[in-house]
Design a protein around this motif. Structure first.
Motif, PDB file in Angstrom:
ATOM      1  N   GLY A  15      -0.416   8.671   0.552  1.00  0.00           N
ATOM      2  CA  GLY A  15      -1.527   7.683   0.148  1.00  0.00           C
ATOM      3  C   GLY A  15      -1.860   6.872   1.340  1.00  0.00           C
ATOM      4  N   MET A  16      -0.873   6.437   2.123  1.00  0.00           N
ATOM      5  CA  MET A  16      -1.204   5.423   3.402  1.00  0.00           C
ATOM      6  C   MET A  16      -1.858   6.233   4.390  1.00  0.00           C
ATOM      7  SD  MET A  16      -1.064   2.312   2.605  1.00  0.00           S
ATOM      8  CE  MET A  16      -1.260   1.841   4.228  1.00  0.00           C
ATOM      9  N   THR A  17      -1.544   7.444   4.427  1.00  0.00           N
ATOM     10  CA  THR A  17      -2.383   8.426   5.483  1.00  0.00           C
ATOM     11  C   THR A  17      -3.868   8.351   5.123  1.00  0.00           C
ATOM     12  OG1 THR A  17      -0.314   9.729   5.890  1.00  0.00           O
ATOM     13  CG2 THR A  17      -2.672  10.735   6.367  1.00  0.00           C
ATOM     14  N   SER A  18      -4.210   8.398   3.924  1.00  0.00           N
ATOM     15  CA  SER A  18      -5.531   8.521   3.727  1.00  0.00           C
ATOM     16  C   SER A  18      -6.196   7.038   3.936  1.00  0.00           C
ATOM     17  CB  SER A  18      -6.052   8.545   1.909  1.00  0.00           C
ATOM     18  OG  SER A  18      -5.335   9.889   1.646  1.00  0.00           O
ATOM     19  N   VAL A  19      -5.530   6.120   3.684  1.00  0.00           N
ATOM     20  CA  VAL A  19      -5.834   4.657   4.208  1.00  0.00           C
ATOM     21  C   VAL A  19      -6.243   4.610   5.620  1.00  0.00           C
ATOM     22  CG1 VAL A  19      -5.557   2.235   3.980  1.00  0.00           C
ATOM     23  CG2 VAL A  19      -5.004   3.576   2.123  1.00  0.00           C
ATOM     24  N   TYR A  20      -5.167   5.112   6.389  1.00  0.00           N
ATOM     25  CA  TYR A  20      -5.255   4.971   7.826  1.00  0.00           C
ATOM     26  C   TYR A  20      -6.092   5.703   8.598  1.00  0.00           C
ATOM     27  CZ  TYR A  20      -0.974   1.815   7.731  1.00  0.00           C
ATOM     28  OH  TYR A  20       0.053   0.863   7.449  1.00  0.00           O
ATOM     29  N   ARG A  21      -6.388   7.014   8.030  1.00  0.00           N
ATOM     30  CA  ARG A  21      -7.344   8.115   8.562  1.00  0.00           C
ATOM     31  C   ARG A  21      -8.736   7.448   8.388  1.00  0.00           C
ATOM     32  NH1 ARG A  21      -8.800  12.729   7.726  1.00  0.00           N
ATOM     33  NH2 ARG A  21      -8.790  13.408   9.734  1.00  0.00           N
ATOM     34  N   ALA A  22      -8.912   7.308   7.199  1.00  0.00           N
ATOM     35  CA  ALA A  22     -10.452   6.800   6.824  1.00  0.00           C
ATOM     36  C   ALA A  22     -10.854   5.383   7.520  1.00  0.00           C
ATOM     37  CB  ALA A  22     -10.395   6.436   5.369  1.00  0.00           C
ATOM     38  N   ARG A  23     -10.010   4.545   7.632  1.00  0.00           N
ATOM     39  CA  ARG A  23     -10.065   3.438   8.535  1.00  0.00           C
ATOM     40  C   ARG A  23     -10.280   3.821  10.196  1.00  0.00           C
ATOM     41  NH1 ARG A  23      -5.450  -0.837   6.579  1.00  0.00           N
ATOM     42  NH2 ARG A  23      -6.230  -1.224   4.949  1.00  0.00           N
ATOM     43  N   ALA A  24      -9.938   4.682  10.613  1.00  0.00           N
ATOM     44  CA  ALA A  24     -10.058   5.080  12.072  1.00  0.00           C
ATOM     45  C   ALA A  24     -11.447   5.811  11.998  1.00  0.00           C
ATOM     46  CB  ALA A  24      -8.952   5.979  12.643  1.00  0.00           C
ATOM     47  N   LEU A  25     -11.878   6.618  11.242  1.00  0.00           N
ATOM     48  CA  LEU A  25     -13.018   7.383  11.195  1.00  0.00           C
ATOM     49  C   LEU A  25     -14.386   6.581  11.058  1.00  0.00           C
ATOM     50  CD1 LEU A  25     -12.061  10.283   8.922  1.00  0.00           C
ATOM     51  CD2 LEU A  25     -12.755  10.502  11.255  1.00  0.00           C
ATOM     52  N   HIS A  26     -14.171   5.396  10.150  1.00  0.00           N
ATOM     53  CA  HIS A  26     -15.299   4.574   9.676  1.00  0.00           C
ATOM     54  C   HIS A  26     -15.439   3.577  11.137  1.00  0.00           C
ATOM     55  CE1 HIS A  26     -16.650   5.358   5.801  1.00  0.00           C
ATOM     56  NE2 HIS A  26     -15.516   6.272   5.799  1.00  0.00           N
ATOM     57  N   HIS A  27     -14.362   3.274  11.631  1.00  0.00           N
ATOM     58  CA  HIS A  27     -14.442   2.306  12.936  1.00  0.00           C
ATOM     59  C   HIS A  27     -13.884   2.657  14.283  1.00  0.00           C
ATOM     60  CE1 HIS A  27     -15.014  -0.667   9.718  1.00  0.00           C
ATOM     61  NE2 HIS A  27     -14.186  -0.170   9.056  1.00  0.00           N
ATOM     62  N   TYR A  46      -3.374  12.553  12.161  1.00  0.00           N
ATOM     63  CA  TYR A  46      -4.158  11.648  13.328  1.00  0.00           C
ATOM     64  C   TYR A  46      -4.241  12.265  14.637  1.00  0.00           C
ATOM     65  CZ  TYR A  46      -1.837   8.472   9.842  1.00  0.00           C
ATOM     66  OH  TYR A  46      -1.382   7.862   8.699  1.00  0.00           O
ATOM     67  N   SER A  47      -3.960  13.498  14.845  1.00  0.00           N
ATOM     68  CA  SER A  47      -4.138  14.252  16.014  1.00  0.00           C
ATOM     69  C   SER A  47      -5.351  14.216  16.684  1.00  0.00           C
ATOM     70  CB  SER A  47      -3.243  15.641  16.012  1.00  0.00           C
ATOM     71  OG  SER A  47      -3.818  16.139  15.138  1.00  0.00           O
ATOM     72  N   GLN A  48      -6.520  14.286  16.001  1.00  0.00           N
ATOM     73  CA  GLN A  48      -7.805  14.588  16.590  1.00  0.00           C
ATOM     74  C   GLN A  48      -8.636  13.544  16.349  1.00  0.00           C
ATOM     75  OE1 GLN A  48      -9.519  17.830  14.401  1.00  0.00           O
ATOM     76  NE2 GLN A  48      -7.882  19.420  15.427  1.00  0.00           N
ATOM     77  N   LEU A  49      -8.011  12.171  16.104  1.00  0.00           N
ATOM     78  CA  LEU A  49      -8.547  10.962  16.122  1.00  0.00           C
ATOM     79  C   LEU A  49      -8.432  10.280  17.330  1.00  0.00           C
ATOM     80  CD1 LEU A  49      -7.627   9.707  12.486  1.00  0.00           C
ATOM     81  CD2 LEU A  49     -10.044  10.721  13.406  1.00  0.00           C
ATOM     82  N   PRO A  50      -9.697   9.874  18.088  1.00  0.00           N
ATOM     83  CA  PRO A  50      -9.431   9.627  19.493  1.00  0.00           C
ATOM     84  C   PRO A  50      -9.137   8.112  19.736  1.00  0.00           C
ATOM     85  CG  PRO A  50     -11.754   9.492  18.897  1.00  0.00           C
ATOM     86  CD  PRO A  50     -10.955  10.380  17.968  1.00  0.00           C
ATOM     87  N   ASN A  51      -9.161   7.412  18.624  1.00  0.00           N
ATOM     88  CA  ASN A  51      -8.867   5.857  18.578  1.00  0.00           C
ATOM     89  C   ASN A  51      -7.427   5.746  17.929  1.00  0.00           C
ATOM     90  OD1 ASN A  51     -10.102   6.457  16.108  1.00  0.00           O
ATOM     91  ND2 ASN A  51     -10.978   4.633  15.603  1.00  0.00           N
ATOM     92  N   VAL A  52      -6.797   6.515  17.773  1.00  0.00           N
ATOM     93  CA  VAL A  52      -5.698   6.209  16.929  1.00  0.00           C
ATOM     94  C   VAL A  52      -4.386   6.577  17.910  1.00  0.00           C
ATOM     95  CG1 VAL A  52      -3.943   6.930  15.094  1.00  0.00           C
ATOM     96  CG2 VAL A  52      -6.386   6.422  14.731  1.00  0.00           C
TER      97      VAL A  52
END
Length: 331
Positions: A15-27, A46-52
């Motif tokens: 569940g916390m992965t859903s929280v953390y991924r979505a935060r990074a996608l939205h901000h 998180y591998s494809q998120l540039p801000n993580v």
């Protein structure tokens, strides 16, 4: 760019992965540094998120490492989850906002966390729902006065939608059994909060052309899996189950749409929900949902969900048959 440090124990696909991924996608204008102590196969989320950035730091080195980060990292916020005593050991600069997050739906765990939390060392407690806020405020002792703020979890609406143009997985994630009707379920292989026993009870009440697809998160405990399979045998549903381990969060939207297109439903037997990602995400994919009406779920606007009272497996079985028969007649 704001820099935010978040600390949590387990880097899994839970569940916390859903929280953390979505935060990074939205901000995307924020830099998120996520520090975990246990690597349970979740870093790929998180591998494809540039801000993580993600880091795995063992418990024995965690305090020293975090003290170095908060001193020199230039963070605007530090957020800690499920480690209430940690703020006693890290010296966060005064200009940095100190947040403790509570995401557990288990009231006993919430009470335990609050009993160990020194609220004089933090600025706010964050929770994902008004239900959680009420529980936390009622659980705080009179001597602990602290602001409890609702910050609803973000949702990846591009992934979780009736059709997704962004996340395409042509392979069939949800195992098909010809014309049989799938009932999907997500949770850990334990029979506390996620409550797989009521899933087995419900499946045993349904005709043999219904089968379960159970998506479970990482477990290194063979006894837990053994107990799970033993319980399935006890209800006579062992041969009507498909087990999937650790589907990446990026593929879950596709999974819900495949269950929907096969004429199936998502079924939540959770006994409590602090937010309710599983139900919300399936509903957003236009997958019919049957769910126990618990926790924060009533706070959301849902269009494809039918609620039943917690534990009422007979009503749940009737609702599943009704929804799948409506789907079959429309196809």
């Amino acid at each position: 760019m704001n820099k935010i440090l978040s600390v949590y124990l387990n880097c899994s696909l839970g569940g916390m992965t859903s929280v953390y991924r979505a935060r990074a996608l939205h901000h995307l204008d924020h830099q998120y540094d996520y520090v975990f102590s246990i690597d349970s196969g979740g870093r790929s989320a998180y591998s494809q998120l540039p801000n993580v950035s993600t880091r795995i730091i063992g418990q024995e080195a965690l305090v020293n490492y975090l003290n170095y980060l908060v001193r020199f990292g230039g963070y605007s916020e530090v957020r800690v989850t499920a480690n209430p005593s940690l703020y006693q050991y890290i010296e966060v600069p005064s200009q940095t906002k100190k947040i403790y997050e509570i995401h557990s739906p288990d009231i006993n765990i919430i009470v335990q966390e609050l009993s160990q939390l020194d609220v004089t060392r933090i600025d706010e407690i964050w929770v994902p729902s008004y239900w959680s806020k009420r529980v936390v405020e009622l659980s705080l002792s009179q001597s602990k006065k602290i602001s409890v703020c609702v910050h609803q979890n973000e949702i990846d609406y591009e992934n979780f939608s009736p059709e997704s143009s962004k996340v395409l997985y042509p392979q069939f994630i949800a195992p098909a059994r010809g014309s049989a009707i799938p009932i999907s379920w997500i949770g850990r292989l334990e029979n506390t909060q996620k409550n797989y026993l009521d899933f087995f009870r419900t499946l045993s009440l349904l005709p043999d052309n219904y089968y379960g697809i159970l998506v479970y998160s990482y477990t290194s405990d063979p006894l837990r899996l053994s107990n799970f399979l033993g319980d399935a045998a006890g209800f006579g549903v062992s041969d009507r189950l498909e087990l999937l381990s650790d589907i990446p969060q990026q593929q879950m939207g596709c999974f819900h749409r495949q269950v929907r297109d096969a004429g199936g439903v998502f079924y939540s037997t959770s006994l409590s929900e602090s937010f309710g990602y599983g139900v919300i995400e399936a509903d957003l994919c236009a997958c019919p949902v049957v769910s126990f009406d618990v926790g924060a779920l009533s706070e959301h606007t849902l269009h494809h969900t039918e609620f039943v009272n917690a534990g009422d497996v007979y009503s749940a079985a009737r609702a599943i048959r009704k929804l799948t028969e409506l789907k079959s007649s429309a196809m």
